[in-house]
Design a protein around this motif. Structure first.
Motif, PDB file in Angstrom:
ATOM      1  N   ILE A 226      43.359  19.103  62.438  1.00  0.00           N
ATOM      2  CA  ILE A 226      42.092  19.152  63.170  1.00  0.00           C
ATOM      3  C   ILE A 226      41.454  20.532  62.989  1.00  0.00           C
ATOM      4  O   ILE A 226      42.050  21.546  63.348  1.00  0.00           O
ATOM      5  CB  ILE A 226      42.298  18.868  64.668  1.00  0.00           C
ATOM      6  CG1 ILE A 226      42.973  17.513  64.884  1.00  0.00           C
ATOM      7  CG2 ILE A 226      40.954  18.916  65.406  1.00  0.00           C
ATOM      8  CD1 ILE A 226      43.351  17.257  66.324  1.00  0.00           C
ATOM      9  N   CYS A 254      32.868   8.824  66.346  1.00  0.00           N
ATOM     10  CA  CYS A 254      33.050  10.062  67.105  1.00  0.00           C
ATOM     11  C   CYS A 254      33.123   9.770  68.597  1.00  0.00           C
ATOM     12  O   CYS A 254      32.614   8.747  69.073  1.00  0.00           O
ATOM     13  CB  CYS A 254      31.949  11.066  66.798  1.00  0.00           C
ATOM     14  SG  CYS A 254      30.319  10.665  67.460  1.00  0.00           S
ATOM     15  N   VAL A 320      38.833   8.059  64.105  1.00  0.00           N
ATOM     16  CA  VAL A 320      37.839   8.932  64.736  1.00  0.00           C
ATOM     17  C   VAL A 320      37.761  10.224  63.927  1.00  0.00           C
ATOM     18  O   VAL A 320      38.731  10.971  63.849  1.00  0.00           O
ATOM     19  CB  VAL A 320      38.206   9.240  66.204  1.00  0.00           C
ATOM     20  CG1 VAL A 320      37.249  10.277  66.787  1.00  0.00           C
ATOM     21  CG2 VAL A 320      38.190   7.971  67.036  1.00  0.00           C
ATOM     22  N   SER A 321      36.606  10.476  63.319  1.00  0.00           N
ATOM     23  CA  SER A 321      36.482  11.651  62.452  1.00  0.00           C
ATOM     24  C   SER A 321      36.100  12.911  63.216  1.00  0.00           C
ATOM     25  O   SER A 321      36.436  14.024  62.790  1.00  0.00           O
ATOM     26  CB  SER A 321      35.445  11.390  61.347  1.00  0.00           C
ATOM     27  OG  SER A 321      34.162  11.110  61.917  1.00  0.00           O
ATOM     28  N   HIS A 322      35.393  12.762  64.350  1.00  0.00           N
ATOM     29  CA  HIS A 322      34.916  13.933  65.089  1.00  0.00           C
ATOM     30  C   HIS A 322      35.053  13.725  66.597  1.00  0.00           C
ATOM     31  O   HIS A 322      34.837  12.614  67.097  1.00  0.00           O
ATOM     32  CB  HIS A 322      33.443  14.222  64.782  1.00  0.00           C
ATOM     33  CG  HIS A 322      33.185  14.692  63.393  1.00  0.00           C
ATOM     34  ND1 HIS A 322      33.226  13.845  62.299  1.00  0.00           N
ATOM     35  CD2 HIS A 322      32.893  15.925  62.899  1.00  0.00           C
ATOM     36  CE1 HIS A 322      32.964  14.534  61.205  1.00  0.00           C
ATOM     37  NE2 HIS A 322      32.755  15.789  61.533  1.00  0.00           N
ATOM     38  N   THR A 342      41.219  12.819  67.536  1.00  0.00           N
ATOM     39  CA  THR A 342      40.909  12.827  66.112  1.00  0.00           C
ATOM     40  C   THR A 342      42.093  13.416  65.353  1.00  0.00           C
ATOM     41  O   THR A 342      43.051  13.890  65.954  1.00  0.00           O
ATOM     42  CB  THR A 342      39.622  13.636  65.822  1.00  0.00           C
ATOM     43  OG1 THR A 342      39.269  13.489  64.454  1.00  0.00           O
ATOM     44  CG2 THR A 342      39.796  15.115  66.136  1.00  0.00           C
ATOM     45  N   GLY A 349      40.526  15.647  60.929  1.00  0.00           N
ATOM     46  CA  GLY A 349      39.568  15.511  62.012  1.00  0.00           C
ATOM     47  C   GLY A 349      38.883  16.826  62.309  1.00  0.00           C
ATOM     48  O   GLY A 349      39.322  17.894  61.863  1.00  0.00           O
TER      49      GLY A 349
END
Length: 516
Positions: A226, A254, A320-322, A342, A349
């Motif tokens: 992350i 997100c 979930v990327s962000h 993330t 992330g």
């Protein structure tokens, strides 16, 4: 020799696989189906102790693989006889559903059934499922009701307290103590907690039998997959900053975390009005609505999920990327739980936090607490975002395969318009959809942020009044001076009317009082 021996141990740990636990074939199949390769630190340290029959108390964060850490060895040791053999107690409905789903995935190849028990659903339906289950995942309130009313009796061999500190924070300590009066003395008890306050240690002494300790250090708790960043903005700029960053980052999925329920509702309405597919989650929602919301987000029917911290410990979505922190969380532990949504399942992330000038010292405290560095960045200008979108569009055009219907369309247009004009018209139509809105410059420039960070360091020990004056002064100073600091980026005047600034400050006063 001692250094060499230590190195050998570390190398063995880093290359450990699940095969070394000697799980039964059906469980190994479930592990392979789940895509697990190497055990996480909490799994590596906890599973052998649990297989030995030891009670354990484990300090580990959400997102570190705790469910597998207790679920896999418990399923390995379950006999498969009729009745409930394992009981897992969790603080929230969302976490109950998540843990139950994961345990079902691990146990289905062995023929085990799970039941989820929480408030807001009919008793009879839950009792029917309990009577058919081998594993129960329950929240404290409903479980206590069922036991006290004698609607059910349980004699589990394995009992797990997951997120024990969260249950303490939510006021479930008395319920937990009462539940254990209904459980058999002969059992294996496992406790997992992100933090170890005094009351948790006292509870552990009461319900655990000579427990072994597992502690995942801060370096291991912080997910290196992350990237953590923060942007300094005035309070009235938060909405603009959020839209600009989403526009620039173009996240796959997100989550936006807010402190209060009313902020979730307001921001959800605002984001929807801006054309985004949004879902909201907080504690005042009905259970069916909450389940529908989470399911929609998991299935990709919505792209942005806005929630209070109630979802930080109970939402399991791997793509979930962000994660965006609309406001700073109340404490470092909440920050860790939020960003842990993330960078899961081996994916990269990004965690983004919006802070006001007077919150910069909180950033430094979080960095110290979680053992990570938060990168300071400047919010992109409108021109920078537009340039990025234009480049992405050009690449998409170059890589697009021409379809027969597109050729026919151009041939039809060529009867009245020349080919260059057609190209210009089509490009105009496409580009209108990616125009970036809003003012050009949002937030503070890098030079000003660095000055405020240095100023915050030098203000240690000052009283609350000084901090408050610094926060307001930093915001006003930012409005007056940003144009000069960022003019090289094509800046426009940063000034906003004093009335707008004051109005927003008045409107946002007291927002820290109510937690979502």
């Amino acid at each position: 020799y001692a250094q060499y021996h230590t190195l050998q141990i570390l190398l063995q740990r880093s290359t450990m696989t699940f095969n070394e636990f000697n799980f039964k074939d059906t469980l190994n199949q479930a592990i392979n189906d789940a895509g697990f390769k190497e055990p996480s630190p909490v799994q590596r340290d906890s599973i052998p102790l649990i297989l030995e029959g030891k009670d354990i108390i484990s300090q580990a964060q959400t997102g570190t693989g705790k469910t597998a850490a207790f679920g896999l060895p418990i399923i390995q040791m379950m006999s498969g006889n009729k009745g409930v053999e394992a009981l897992v107690i969790v603080p929230t409905r969302e976490l109950a559903m998540q843990v139950s789903d994961e345990l079902f995935r691990f146990g289905k190849t062995s023929g085990f059934k799970t039941a989820t028990v929480y408030g807001g659903t009919p008793y009879n339906r839950q009792i029917d499922r309990i009577n058919q289950a081998n594993i129960i995942v329950a929240t404290p309130g409903r479980l206590q009701d069922l036991l006290k009313s004698k609607r059910i009796t349980l004699s589990p061999k394995f009992v797990v307290l997951d997120e024990a500190d969260e249950m303490l924070d939510m006021g479930f300590l008395d319920e937990i103590k009462n539940i254990f009066t209904f459980l058999p003395a002969e059992r294996q008890t496992l406790m997992f907690s992100a933090t170890m306050p005094k009351q948790i240690k006292v509870l552990a002494e009461q319900i655990l039998n000579n427990p072994k300790s597992v502690t995942i250090t801060k370096k291991e708790r912080t997910n290196t997959d992350i990237t953590q960043k923060f942007y300094v903005v005035a309070d009235y700029e938060r909405d603009d900053a959020l839209l600009r960053l989403i526009d620039y980052k173009n996240p796959n999925k997100c989550i936006i975390f807010c402190r209060m329920k009313k902020e979730v509702d307001r921001l959800s309405s605002y984001m929807t009005s801006q054309g985004f597919k949004v879902a909201a989650l907080h504690g005042d929602m009905e259970q069916k609505q909450r389940e529908h919301t989470i399911r929609s987000f998991k299935q990709g029917l919505v792209e942005i999920f806005i929630a209070t911290d109630v979802a930080a410990r109970g939402l399991d979505v791997n793509d979930v990327s962000h994660v965006f922190n609309y406001h700073m969380p109340f404490d470092s532990e909440s920050y860790v739980h939020r960003i842990g949504r993330t960078g899961r399942a081996g994916n990269k992330g990004e965690a983004i936090t919006l802070v006001s000038p007077n919150e910069l010292r909180t950033i430094k405290r979080i960095e110290k607490d979680v053992g990570a560095t938060l990168i300071s960045e400047v919010i992109p200008t409108r021109q920078e975002v537009q340039s990025r979108k234009d480049n992405d569009l050009l690449m998409k055009i170059v890589e697009t395969k021409v379809t027969p219907s597109a050729i026919d369309m151009v041939k039809t247009l060529q009867h009245d318009i020349d080919i260059v004009a057609i190209a210009h018209l089509l490009a105009t139509i496409v580009q209108e959809k990616i125009d970036v809105k809003g003012k050009n410059i949002i937030g503070l420039g890098q030079e000003e942020i660095e000055k405020l960070i240095e100023k915050a360091k030098n203000q240690k020990g000052r009283d609350t009044g000084d901090r408050s004056r610094h926060g307001r002064g930093g915001s006003r100073g930012g409005n007056r001076g940003r144009s000069g600091n960022r003019s090289s980026r094509g800046g426009e005047s940063r000034g906003n009317s004093r009335g707008e600034s004051k109005g927003n400050r008045r409107g946002s006063s007291g927002r820290d009082r109510n937690r979502g």
